[in-house]
Design an enzyme around this catalytic site. Structure first.
Site, PDB file in Angstrom:
ATOM      1  N   TYR A  54       0.757  -1.716   0.227  1.00 55.09           N
ATOM      2  CA  TYR A  54       0.194  -0.376  -0.260  1.00 55.09           C
ATOM      3  C   TYR A  54       0.560   1.120  -0.025  1.00 55.09           C
ATOM      4  O   TYR A  54       0.116   2.681  -0.375  1.00 55.09           O
ATOM      5  CB  TYR A  54      -0.865   0.429   1.284  1.00 55.09           C
ATOM      6  CG  TYR A  54      -2.547  -0.938   1.031  1.00 55.09           C
ATOM      7  CD1 TYR A  54      -2.473  -2.089  -0.031  1.00 55.09           C
ATOM      8  CD2 TYR A  54      -2.921  -1.357   2.392  1.00 55.09           C
ATOM      9  CE1 TYR A  54      -3.540  -3.200  -0.074  1.00 55.09           C
ATOM     10  CE2 TYR A  54      -3.729  -2.302   2.146  1.00 55.09           C
ATOM     11  CZ  TYR A  54      -4.297  -2.728   1.358  1.00 55.09           C
ATOM     12  OH  TYR A  54      -4.782  -3.971   1.454  1.00 55.09           O
ATOM     13  N   CYS A  59      -0.530   9.181  -6.134  1.00 48.40           N
ATOM     14  CA  CYS A  59      -1.244  10.212  -6.061  1.00 48.40           C
ATOM     15  C   CYS A  59      -1.819  10.398  -7.491  1.00 48.40           C
ATOM     16  O   CYS A  59       0.372  10.646  -8.172  1.00 48.40           O
ATOM     17  CB  CYS A  59      -1.418  11.573  -4.880  1.00 48.40           C
ATOM     18  SG  CYS A  59      -1.538  10.902  -3.165  1.00 48.40           S
ATOM     19  N   GLU A  61      -1.283  14.079  -8.486  1.00 45.23           N
ATOM     20  CA  GLU A  61      -1.069  14.856  -8.551  1.00 45.23           C
ATOM     21  C   GLU A  61       0.870  14.672  -8.423  1.00 45.23           C
ATOM     22  O   GLU A  61       0.744  15.355  -9.525  1.00 45.23           O
ATOM     23  CB  GLU A  61      -0.989  15.262  -7.031  1.00 45.23           C
ATOM     24  CG  GLU A  61      -2.317  16.006  -6.593  1.00 45.23           C
ATOM     25  CD  GLU A  61      -3.010  15.554  -6.238  1.00 45.23           C
ATOM     26  OE1 GLU A  61      -3.145  14.149  -6.165  1.00 45.23           O
ATOM     27  OE2 GLU A  61      -3.733  16.110  -4.954  1.00 45.23           O
TER      28      GLU A  61
HETATM   29  N1  THU Z   1      -5.609  10.248  -3.892  1.00 42.54           N
HETATM   30  C1  THU Z   1      -4.716  11.291  -4.563  1.00 42.54           C
HETATM   31  O1  THU Z   1      -4.053  10.404  -5.755  1.00 42.54           O
HETATM   32  N2  THU Z   1      -4.402  12.464  -4.374  1.00 42.54           N
HETATM   33  C2  THU Z   1      -5.016  12.905  -3.494  1.00 42.54           C
HETATM   34  O2  THU Z   1      -4.753  13.657  -3.037  1.00 42.54           O
HETATM   35  C3  THU Z   1      -6.109  12.342  -2.415  1.00 42.54           C
HETATM   36  C4  THU Z   1      -5.851  10.609  -2.636  1.00 42.54           C
HETATM   37  C5  THU Z   1      -5.582   8.739  -3.684  1.00 42.54           C
HETATM   38  C6  THU Z   1      -4.492   7.563  -3.165  1.00 42.54           C
HETATM   39  C7  THU Z   1      -4.726   6.787  -3.246  1.00 42.54           C
HETATM   40  O3  THU Z   1      -5.000   6.510  -4.761  1.00 42.54           O
HETATM   41  C8  THU Z   1      -6.912   7.074  -2.954  1.00 42.54           C
HETATM   42  O4  THU Z   1      -6.960   8.429  -3.676  1.00 42.54           O
HETATM   43  C9  THU Z   1      -7.174   6.607  -1.872  1.00 42.54           C
HETATM   44  O5  THU Z   1      -6.609   7.695  -0.592  1.00 42.54           O
END
Ligand code: THU
Length: 145
Positions: A54, A59, A61
């Site tokens: 995990y 993310c 971004e």
């Molecule tokens: N996530 C993002 O891609 N960007 C964010 O700013 C918040 C969270 C993703 C990470 C993970 O794959 C999923 O959302 C759940 O947390």
């Protein structure tokens, strides 16, 4: 809809939504897309990419920023993030800092849902009194572009 550099926010939204639709998020089932314009007005997009281990997941971004860097961009003029559900998908703390590396305090951060943009912030509003390249006597890498 136009952003601060006159580019089309609709294009940014569409690119982020397209990236979200391709996200690899089998564990959270929470796809996220991000799209940004660099200092040349070019568009770069990315999605979250999860992993069976995990903490290794990334993310949306981070993916969009990586795409910008690999294409030679060095500054974020505008960024848009989109996710599903009723709650605003504002960038996580780590991603606020990632954006900070390549953006100015006034850089717009638009948050969208499937239907379109829900709210717009500045980086400074989401990450006030932050630590960045200037603390290390380094200008924003895009400042001279
Ligand atoms: N996530 C993002 O891609 N960007 C964010 O700013 C918040 C969270 C993703 C990470 C993970 O794959 C999923 O959302 C759940 O947390």
């Amino acid at each position: 809809m136009t952003d601060t550099i006159g580019a089309n926010l609709a294009a940014l939204f569409q690119a982020a939504a397209a990236a979200k639709s391709l996200a690899y998020a089998p564990y959270s089932n929470f796809p996220v897309g991000a799209a940004l314009r660099d200092e040349h007005g070019r568009l770069h997009a990315g999605c979250n990419v999860e992993n069976a281990a995990y903490p290794v997941g990334t993310c949306a971004e981070a993916s969009a920023i990586s795409a910008m860097i690999a294409a030679g961009g060095r500054a974020i003029a505008t960024i848009l993030i989109t996710g599903d559900g009723p709650i605003l998908v504002t960038p996580c703390g780590a991603c606020r800092q990632r954006i900070r590396e390549f953006a100015d305090p006034g850089t717009p951060i638009h948050i969208a849902g499937p239907e379109g943009i829900r709210r717009s912030f500045t980086l400074e509003a989401l990450l006030p009194d932050s630590f960045g390249p200037d603390n290390l006597r380094r200008k924003n890498p895009g400042a001279d572009a």
